[in-house]
Write a protein that holds these residues in place. Structure first.
Motif, PDB file in Angstrom:
ATOM      1  N   ILE A 186      -5.130  -7.607  -3.333  1.00 59.30           N
ATOM      2  CA  ILE A 186      -5.423  -6.253  -2.870  1.00 59.30           C
ATOM      3  C   ILE A 186      -5.503  -5.267  -4.031  1.00 59.30           C
ATOM      4  CG2 ILE A 186      -4.406  -4.309  -1.594  1.00 59.30           C
ATOM      5  CD1 ILE A 186      -3.633  -6.281   0.590  1.00 59.30           C
ATOM      6  N   LEU A 191      -8.510  -2.613  -4.763  1.00 64.11           N
ATOM      7  CA  LEU A 191      -8.300  -1.170  -4.832  1.00 64.11           C
ATOM      8  C   LEU A 191      -8.757  -0.603  -6.180  1.00 64.11           C
ATOM      9  CD1 LEU A 191      -4.818  -0.991  -3.103  1.00 64.11           C
ATOM     10  CD2 LEU A 191      -6.974  -0.121  -2.183  1.00 64.11           C
ATOM     11  N   VAL A 230     -11.247  -0.109   5.571  1.00 66.17           N
ATOM     12  CA  VAL A 230     -10.862  -1.494   5.344  1.00 66.17           C
ATOM     13  C   VAL A 230     -10.414  -2.127   6.653  1.00 66.17           C
ATOM     14  CG1 VAL A 230      -9.473  -3.061   3.944  1.00 66.17           C
ATOM     15  CG2 VAL A 230     -10.039  -0.781   3.060  1.00 66.17           C
ATOM     16  N   CYS A 286      -8.491  -5.033   8.409  1.00 67.24           N
ATOM     17  CA  CYS A 286      -7.378  -5.804   7.868  1.00 67.24           C
ATOM     18  C   CYS A 286      -6.520  -6.381   8.987  1.00 67.24           C
ATOM     19  CB  CYS A 286      -6.518  -4.938   6.956  1.00 67.24           C
ATOM     20  SG  CYS A 286      -5.902  -3.432   7.732  1.00 67.24           S
ATOM     21  N   GLN A 341      -1.205  -6.131   7.068  1.00 69.38           N
ATOM     22  CA  GLN A 341      -1.857  -5.805   5.800  1.00 69.38           C
ATOM     23  C   GLN A 341      -2.062  -4.313   5.623  1.00 69.38           C
ATOM     24  OE1 GLN A 341      -5.482  -8.170   5.738  1.00 69.38           O
ATOM     25  NE2 GLN A 341      -4.896  -9.046   3.787  1.00 69.38           N
ATOM     26  N   GLN A 342      -2.229  -3.587   6.730  1.00 71.14           N
ATOM     27  CA  GLN A 342      -2.511  -2.163   6.606  1.00 71.14           C
ATOM     28  C   GLN A 342      -1.365  -1.427   5.905  1.00 71.14           C
ATOM     29  OE1 GLN A 342      -2.893  -0.214  10.493  1.00 71.14           O
ATOM     30  NE2 GLN A 342      -1.705  -1.870  11.394  1.00 71.14           N
ATOM     31  N   LEU A 387      -1.720  -2.131   2.213  1.00 70.36           N
ATOM     32  CA  LEU A 387      -2.842  -1.341   1.695  1.00 70.36           C
ATOM     33  C   LEU A 387      -2.454   0.115   1.488  1.00 70.36           C
ATOM     34  CD1 LEU A 387      -5.712  -2.796   3.872  1.00 70.36           C
ATOM     35  CD2 LEU A 387      -5.802  -2.621   1.381  1.00 70.36           C
ATOM     36  N   LYS A 427      -0.021   0.403  -1.629  1.00 74.69           N
ATOM     37  CA  LYS A 427      -0.635   0.093  -2.912  1.00 74.69           C
ATOM     38  C   LYS A 427      -1.765   1.061  -3.262  1.00 74.69           C
ATOM     39  CE  LYS A 427       0.662  -4.757  -3.210  1.00 74.69           C
ATOM     40  NZ  LYS A 427       0.209  -6.180  -3.278  1.00 74.69           N
ATOM     41  N   ALA A 428      -2.430   1.600  -2.239  1.00 70.38           N
ATOM     42  CA  ALA A 428      -3.540   2.525  -2.484  1.00 70.38           C
ATOM     43  C   ALA A 428      -3.066   3.800  -3.171  1.00 70.38           C
ATOM     44  CB  ALA A 428      -4.237   2.859  -1.168  1.00 70.38           C
ATOM     45  N   TYR A 443      -4.269   8.405   4.551  1.00 66.99           N
ATOM     46  CA  TYR A 443      -4.834   7.340   5.369  1.00 66.99           C
ATOM     47  C   TYR A 443      -4.917   7.771   6.832  1.00 66.99           C
ATOM     48  CZ  TYR A 443      -0.097   6.414   7.083  1.00 66.99           C
ATOM     49  OH  TYR A 443       1.136   6.524   7.673  1.00 66.99           O
TER      50      TYR A 443
END
Length: 270
Positions: free
Chosen positions: A91, A95, A117, A119, A123-124, A127, A130-131, A139
């Protein structure tokens, strides 16, 4: 040697509404090698990233058994992956690509880029966290509601999944949003695609992709799919008058996407 394919259609056709229809470009390469292709930066990145399911890809899917019936015994798909990269997708690399390939945030409001994305449910959260390290501080969760469920092997649980999930990631300003000043719900209906040839196990409906592209971009802007798979994102981009670019590392999917999906782009005639 990486391959590049453009749709066989003409570069664009200009209609009475002055929209242009652009040829999408699909690269048979990893998105990390994007610099060699000189592609323009995008207003929108759409990606259906691998869910890292590994050998459990078909765990709750009837395809695990012959004819979809456990009385027939396991099929050749039991204990197999959707594709051999569906276990170690990184991931952070994804990114990093997005942070470099989305256009800079403009001063004007209502013009900012974003990424969407698709996912796996858990996983969200990875994400979202880490984003932030790549400047995507904000988000919006998305839910895609189906009128069917592939989780028939979980039927004894009575409650089975009929939704897919996604997340909109953006930097500081709210993304461009074309909906005539009206709000929308974050739960979208998943309309089955009975027209587009299915060439990938996780292929998304073209009409859904077209709707997302229209909401977050204007005609002529760039849409990138770094894990293109069947290339239906590029198909949707072309059919909505956007410039589509995509990467697909697997030669088989690249070949099928070009021959069975991109070759059927329908350009409206005026």
């Amino acid at each position: 040697m990486a391959q590049i394919v453009e749709s066989s259609q003409t570069s664009f056709i200009k209609g009475r509404d002055q929209k242009k229809f652009h040829k999408p470009k699909l690269f048979n390469d990893h998105f990390q090698n994007y610099k060699v292709y000189g592609i323009p930066k995008a207003q929108l990145v759409i990606a259906d990233i691998p869910y890292n399911l590994g050998n459990y890809a078909y765990a709750s899917n009837p395809a695990w058994y012959e004819g979809g019936d456990n009385k027939n015994g396991e099929s050749s798909k039991a204990g197999t992956e959707f594709f051999d990269t569906d276990k170690d997708f990184r991931i952070t690399e994804f990114l990093h690509f997005c942070s470099n390939m989305l256009v800079k945030e403009p001063k004007d409001k209502g013009r900012a880029p974003c990424m969407i994305v698709f996912c796996e449910f858990e996983q969200q959260f990875e994400l979202i966290e880490k984003a932030k390290k790549y400047g995507f501080k904000n988000y919006i969760n998305l839910v895609f509601r189906k009128n069917f469920s592939a989780q028939v092997l979980k039927a004894n649980m009575r409650v089975v999944g009929n939704c897919e999930y996604g997340v909109i990631l953006y930097r500081d300003k709210l993304p461009k949003f074309n909906n005539h000043g009206k709000m929308i719900f974050n739960c979208f209906d998943w309309e089955r695609d009975g027209v587009t040839v299915k060439v990938h196990p996780t292929q998304k409906p073209v009409k859904l992709l077209e709707r997302l592209i229209r909401l977050f971009t204007d005609p002529g802007e760039v849409v990138i799919d770094p894990v293109a798979g069947s290339a239906v994102t590029l198909l949707a981009a072309a059919q909505t008058g956007r410039k589509g670019y995509g990467f697909e590392i697997k030669k088989g999917y690249f070949k099928d996407a070009n021959e069975k999906v991109l070759s059927r782009i329908q350009i409206p005639l005026f």
